[in-house]
Write a protein that holds these residues in place. Structure first.
Motif, PDB file in Angstrom:
ATOM      1  N   MET A 160       0.842  -1.187   0.000  1.00  0.00           N
ATOM      2  CA  MET A 160       0.000   0.000   0.000  1.00  0.00           C
ATOM      3  C   MET A 160       0.883   1.244   0.000  1.00  0.00           C
ATOM      4  O   MET A 160       1.919   1.269   0.658  1.00  0.00           O
ATOM      5  CB  MET A 160      -0.913  -0.024   1.219  1.00  0.00           C
ATOM      6  CG  MET A 160      -0.199   0.012   2.552  1.00  0.00           C
ATOM      7  SD  MET A 160      -1.325  -0.033   3.961  1.00  0.00           S
ATOM      8  CE  MET A 160      -1.679  -1.783   3.995  1.00  0.00           C
ATOM      9  N   ALA A 161       0.486   2.236  -0.742  1.00  0.00           N
ATOM     10  CA  ALA A 161       1.250   3.481  -0.783  1.00  0.00           C
ATOM     11  C   ALA A 161       0.971   4.284   0.490  1.00  0.00           C
ATOM     12  O   ALA A 161      -0.186   4.484   0.853  1.00  0.00           O
ATOM     13  CB  ALA A 161       0.853   4.297  -2.005  1.00  0.00           C
ATOM     14  N   PRO A 162       2.028   4.722   1.191  1.00  0.00           N
ATOM     15  CA  PRO A 162       1.807   5.429   2.454  1.00  0.00           C
ATOM     16  C   PRO A 162       1.007   6.715   2.272  1.00  0.00           C
ATOM     17  O   PRO A 162       1.217   7.466   1.322  1.00  0.00           O
ATOM     18  CB  PRO A 162       3.229   5.734   2.928  1.00  0.00           C
ATOM     19  CG  PRO A 162       4.097   4.742   2.220  1.00  0.00           C
ATOM     20  CD  PRO A 162       3.440   4.507   0.898  1.00  0.00           C
ATOM     21  N   LEU A 163       0.086   6.946   3.187  1.00  0.00           N
ATOM     22  CA  LEU A 163      -0.611   8.226   3.253  1.00  0.00           C
ATOM     23  C   LEU A 163       0.291   9.228   3.962  1.00  0.00           C
ATOM     24  O   LEU A 163       1.113   8.853   4.796  1.00  0.00           O
ATOM     25  CB  LEU A 163      -1.925   8.084   4.017  1.00  0.00           C
ATOM     26  CG  LEU A 163      -2.971   7.127   3.440  1.00  0.00           C
ATOM     27  CD1 LEU A 163      -4.141   6.997   4.416  1.00  0.00           C
ATOM     28  CD2 LEU A 163      -3.460   7.622   2.091  1.00  0.00           C
ATOM     29  N   ALA A 164       0.149  10.491   3.636  1.00  0.00           N
ATOM     30  CA  ALA A 164       0.966  11.537   4.262  1.00  0.00           C
ATOM     31  C   ALA A 164       0.144  12.241   5.334  1.00  0.00           C
ATOM     32  O   ALA A 164      -0.973  12.695   5.082  1.00  0.00           O
ATOM     33  CB  ALA A 164       1.437  12.541   3.220  1.00  0.00           C
ATOM     34  N   SER A 165       0.680  12.319   6.544  1.00  0.00           N
ATOM     35  CA  SER A 165       0.032  13.037   7.632  1.00  0.00           C
ATOM     36  C   SER A 165       0.716  14.390   7.812  1.00  0.00           C
ATOM     37  O   SER A 165       1.903  14.545   7.537  1.00  0.00           O
ATOM     38  CB  SER A 165       0.130  12.236   8.930  1.00  0.00           C
ATOM     39  OG  SER A 165      -0.374  12.971  10.019  1.00  0.00           O
ATOM     40  N   PRO A 210       8.920   7.153   9.805  1.00  0.00           N
ATOM     41  CA  PRO A 210       8.432   6.136   8.859  1.00  0.00           C
ATOM     42  C   PRO A 210       8.586   4.700   9.370  1.00  0.00           C
ATOM     43  O   PRO A 210       7.932   3.793   8.861  1.00  0.00           O
ATOM     44  CB  PRO A 210       9.273   6.375   7.600  1.00  0.00           C
ATOM     45  CG  PRO A 210      10.446   7.174   8.048  1.00  0.00           C
ATOM     46  CD  PRO A 210       9.988   7.985   9.218  1.00  0.00           C
ATOM     47  N   LYS A 211       9.440   4.492  10.397  1.00  0.00           N
ATOM     48  CA  LYS A 211       9.611   3.164  10.972  1.00  0.00           C
ATOM     49  C   LYS A 211       8.680   2.918  12.161  1.00  0.00           C
ATOM     50  O   LYS A 211       8.730   1.857  12.783  1.00  0.00           O
ATOM     51  CB  LYS A 211      11.058   2.976  11.431  1.00  0.00           C
ATOM     52  CG  LYS A 211      12.107   3.131  10.342  1.00  0.00           C
ATOM     53  CD  LYS A 211      12.025   2.020   9.314  1.00  0.00           C
ATOM     54  CE  LYS A 211      13.171   2.110   8.308  1.00  0.00           C
ATOM     55  NZ  LYS A 211      13.054   1.053   7.251  1.00  0.00           N
ATOM     56  N   SER A 212       7.849   3.889  12.469  1.00  0.00           N
ATOM     57  CA  SER A 212       6.966   3.761  13.624  1.00  0.00           C
ATOM     58  C   SER A 212       5.954   2.639  13.430  1.00  0.00           C
ATOM     59  O   SER A 212       5.372   2.483  12.353  1.00  0.00           O
ATOM     60  CB  SER A 212       6.222   5.077  13.876  1.00  0.00           C
ATOM     61  OG  SER A 212       5.259   4.917  14.907  1.00  0.00           O
ATOM     62  N   HIS A 213       5.727   1.877  14.516  1.00  0.00           N
ATOM     63  CA  HIS A 213       4.655   0.869  14.511  1.00  0.00           C
ATOM     64  C   HIS A 213       3.285   1.519  14.415  1.00  0.00           C
ATOM     65  O   HIS A 213       2.313   0.881  14.011  1.00  0.00           O
ATOM     66  CB  HIS A 213       4.716   0.043  15.798  1.00  0.00           C
ATOM     67  CG  HIS A 213       5.734  -1.049  15.782  1.00  0.00           C
ATOM     68  ND1 HIS A 213       5.697  -2.121  16.646  1.00  0.00           N
ATOM     69  CD2 HIS A 213       6.820  -1.242  15.011  1.00  0.00           C
ATOM     70  CE1 HIS A 213       6.704  -2.920  16.408  1.00  0.00           C
ATOM     71  NE2 HIS A 213       7.404  -2.404  15.423  1.00  0.00           N
ATOM     72  N   PHE A 214       3.222   2.789  14.797  1.00  0.00           N
ATOM     73  CA  PHE A 214       1.935   3.466  14.924  1.00  0.00           C
ATOM     74  C   PHE A 214       1.752   4.465  13.790  1.00  0.00           C
ATOM     75  O   PHE A 214       1.640   5.668  13.998  1.00  0.00           O
ATOM     76  CB  PHE A 214       1.836   4.130  16.291  1.00  0.00           C
ATOM     77  CG  PHE A 214       2.097   3.196  17.444  1.00  0.00           C
ATOM     78  CD1 PHE A 214       1.552   1.916  17.459  1.00  0.00           C
ATOM     79  CD2 PHE A 214       2.901   3.580  18.512  1.00  0.00           C
ATOM     80  CE1 PHE A 214       1.785   1.048  18.515  1.00  0.00           C
ATOM     81  CE2 PHE A 214       3.132   2.725  19.575  1.00  0.00           C
ATOM     82  CZ  PHE A 214       2.577   1.455  19.576  1.00  0.00           C
ATOM     83  N   THR A 269       6.101  -4.105   5.754  1.00  0.00           N
ATOM     84  CA  THR A 269       7.519  -3.733   5.665  1.00  0.00           C
ATOM     85  C   THR A 269       7.709  -2.353   5.060  1.00  0.00           C
ATOM     86  O   THR A 269       8.831  -1.851   5.038  1.00  0.00           O
ATOM     87  CB  THR A 269       8.289  -4.752   4.804  1.00  0.00           C
ATOM     88  OG1 THR A 269       7.703  -4.810   3.491  1.00  0.00           O
ATOM     89  CG2 THR A 269       8.256  -6.145   5.420  1.00  0.00           C
ATOM     90  N   GLU A 270       6.638  -1.741   4.576  1.00  0.00           N
ATOM     91  CA  GLU A 270       6.761  -0.479   3.853  1.00  0.00           C
ATOM     92  C   GLU A 270       6.810   0.700   4.814  1.00  0.00           C
ATOM     93  O   GLU A 270       5.934   0.872   5.678  1.00  0.00           O
ATOM     94  CB  GLU A 270       5.573  -0.313   2.892  1.00  0.00           C
ATOM     95  CG  GLU A 270       5.746   0.839   1.918  1.00  0.00           C
ATOM     96  CD  GLU A 270       4.670   0.836   0.845  1.00  0.00           C
ATOM     97  OE1 GLU A 270       4.600   1.812   0.094  1.00  0.00           O
ATOM     98  OE2 GLU A 270       3.903  -0.135   0.783  1.00  0.00           O
ATOM     99  N   ASP A 271       7.851   1.521   4.693  1.00  0.00           N
ATOM    100  CA  ASP A 271       7.980   2.685   5.557  1.00  0.00           C
ATOM    101  C   ASP A 271       6.732   3.560   5.475  1.00  0.00           C
ATOM    102  O   ASP A 271       6.205   3.811   4.386  1.00  0.00           O
ATOM    103  CB  ASP A 271       9.203   3.516   5.150  1.00  0.00           C
ATOM    104  CG  ASP A 271      10.516   2.865   5.541  1.00  0.00           C
ATOM    105  OD1 ASP A 271      10.480   1.795   6.183  1.00  0.00           O
ATOM    106  OD2 ASP A 271      11.584   3.433   5.214  1.00  0.00           O
ATOM    107  N   GLY A 272       6.282   4.011   6.622  1.00  0.00           N
ATOM    108  CA  GLY A 272       5.112   4.881   6.674  1.00  0.00           C
ATOM    109  C   GLY A 272       3.800   4.154   6.675  1.00  0.00           C
ATOM    110  O   GLY A 272       2.746   4.796   6.794  1.00  0.00           O
ATOM    111  N   ALA A 273       3.817   2.828   6.548  1.00  0.00           N
ATOM    112  CA  ALA A 273       2.568   2.066   6.493  1.00  0.00           C
ATOM    113  C   ALA A 273       2.591   0.856   7.426  1.00  0.00           C
ATOM    114  O   ALA A 273       1.828  -0.090   7.236  1.00  0.00           O
ATOM    115  CB  ALA A 273       2.298   1.615   5.060  1.00  0.00           C
ATOM    116  N   LEU A 274       3.446   0.896   8.440  1.00  0.00           N
ATOM    117  CA  LEU A 274       3.546  -0.232   9.360  1.00  0.00           C
ATOM    118  C   LEU A 274       2.359  -0.243  10.316  1.00  0.00           C
ATOM    119  O   LEU A 274       1.889   0.799  10.773  1.00  0.00           O
ATOM    120  CB  LEU A 274       4.843  -0.161  10.154  1.00  0.00           C
ATOM    121  CG  LEU A 274       6.147  -0.148   9.341  1.00  0.00           C
ATOM    122  CD1 LEU A 274       7.351  -0.071  10.274  1.00  0.00           C
ATOM    123  CD2 LEU A 274       6.238  -1.378   8.443  1.00  0.00           C
TER     124      LEU A 274
END
Length: 434
Positions: free
Chosen positions: A1-6, A12-16, A411-416
């Protein structure tokens, strides 16, 4: 999935990530009464403050129920049901989204940000649910087989019923604790010499204290006495998942478990992670579990839907000297039965459930030694040792050892979509004189 931007700065490595938004219970020095929050990056979004300052202004459906966010457990919110969980989580995602549909609600509201965004590091975490009841299952096929081989040999490793039903035992909820709570080494009866002809126990602190790498699942929809939950309906009864460590005293267990199973060897402590990851957040990571080569009875037949999850799990051990070692990695796909199957089986005889009841998966192990979810398996019941950083070795846990379980999807940065940590430190047993 492509990360959404907040618009909020999130590692980007955050679990949350914004894809997660797990729910938990926090308190702070400024607001000492526990209340509801969601985790986003390094922050807890305080939903008590958010609701009080009209953060839900663009979500009318939740407004009559906003008092649930001021309660000291998640039970009130959980009881609103899966559809409400979904719309609240999606709304919170939308107000955290950069250039989202409701910028005035939060992104441009500096006063609300100051009131509602709390650094997680200043928050005290509490048990997320009031837990009425707790049941621990044994759905990890590899673990069940490995332990069966240890005690009964490979020919009789699995009992005849194992693949037909989710084996479990009705535990207790009084000693389920939140991550970070110390665990006292238990006392009990053990056999000092198991090979002796006459079996005479002694009273002792446990010398074989162990971990169990598990998942826990909370119930959000009650059922009535005498009414089974159908397998097709079971997912709507499930609120979310936490990491779970069901601490186990193997020497106490070996003496007491015949004929009715574990008792004091398991009831002294079960640790869970503080943030509940909602079932909707896990749906993109739905996966098949271990294939069951036995045809289950119709009431357990899920007829195809993927009801396990690709959660990468890891266990580390930090000794009193400060050295930390990874002692196991596996995946939550290593379960034979799913939480919907556990719930359907648990209620088939008419056992009722309440909001907040907790189901444990049982120890999750893979097939290789590095994937085993407890020390009992890793050390062949103490016959061998595992090597740790700094030259230390372990057969079982020692006083001062701290065990940390982590879990994450993707595994995708920003989408964990992760669970944070489930941690407990072993303290010495209580000294008892007679």
């Amino acid at each position: 999935m492509a990360p959404l931007a907040s618009w909020l700065d999130i590692d980007p490595k955050s679990h949350f990530s914004i894809y997660n938004l797990p729910f938990g219970i926090i308190s702070t020095s400024g607001e000492s009464t526990p209340h509801v929050a969601v985790a986003i990056g390094d922050y807890a979004l305080d939903l008590h403050a958010f609701a009080q300052q009209n953060g839900f202004s663009a979500l009318s459906i939740i407004q009559p129920h906003q008092q649930v966010f001021s309660q000291p457990t998640l039970n009130g919110f959980a009881a609103l049901g899966r559809p409400m969980h979904r719309v609240v989580r999606e709304y919170l995602q939308s107000v955290l989204l950069k250039d989202g549909p409701f910028p005035d609600a939060f992104e441009k509201n500096k006063q609300l940000q100051k009131a509602a965004l709390k650094p997680i590091e200043i928050c005290k975490m509490h048990l997320p649910m009031f837990i009425n009841d707790y049941t621990d299952f044994y759905a990890g096929l590899n673990h069940a087989y490995n332990v069966g081989v240890l005690f009964r040999g490979p020919q009789n490793a699995l009992q005849p019923n194992y693949k037909h039903l989710p084996v479990g035992y009705h535990g207790r909820a009084s000693s389920v604790v939140v991550s970070g709570t110390p665990i006292k080494r238990p006392n009990g009866q053990i056999l000092a010499n198991p090979t002796a002809e006459v079996k005479e126990p002694i009273f002792s602190e446990s010398k074989k204290l162990d971990i169990e790498l598990e998942l826990g699942c909370f119930v959000c929809k009650p059922s009535s006495l005498g009414d089974p939950v159908r397998i097709a309906d079971a997912p709507q009864h499930l609120f979310g998942i936490v990491l779970l460590n069901d601490w186990s005293a193997r020497d106490i267990q070996a003496w007491e478990y015949v004929p009715l199973g574990p008792f004091n060897s398991k009831n002294f402590g079960t640790t869970i992670s503080p943030w509940v990851v909602l079932m909707d957040a896990l749906e993109p990571f739905a996966a098949d579990g271990i294939t069951n080569d036995t045809q289950v009875l119709p009431y357990l037949n899920e007829k195809g839907p993927k009801s396990h999850y690709s959660i990468d799990l890891s266990v580390s051990l930090t000794t009193a000297s400060g050295n930390t070692s990874n002692i196991g990695k596996t995946t939550a796909k290593n379960l034979l039965f799913s939480f919907p199957q556990m719930l359907a089986h648990h209620t088939i005889g008419g056992c009722p459930f309440n909001v907040g009841d907790l189901l444990g998966s049982g120890t999750i192990s893979g097939e290789s030694k590095s994937e085993k979810g407890c020390l009992l398996e890793q050390t062949d019941n103490g016959k061998t040792e595992i090597s740790l950083e700094g030259g230390e070795k372990r057969k079982f846990l020692e006083n001062g050892d701290q065990v940390t379980i982590t879990g994450c999807c993707g595994t995708e940065d920003g989408a964990l979509v992760g669970f944070g940590e489930c941690t407990g430190k072993i303290e010495p047993a209580v000294k008892i004189s007679f």
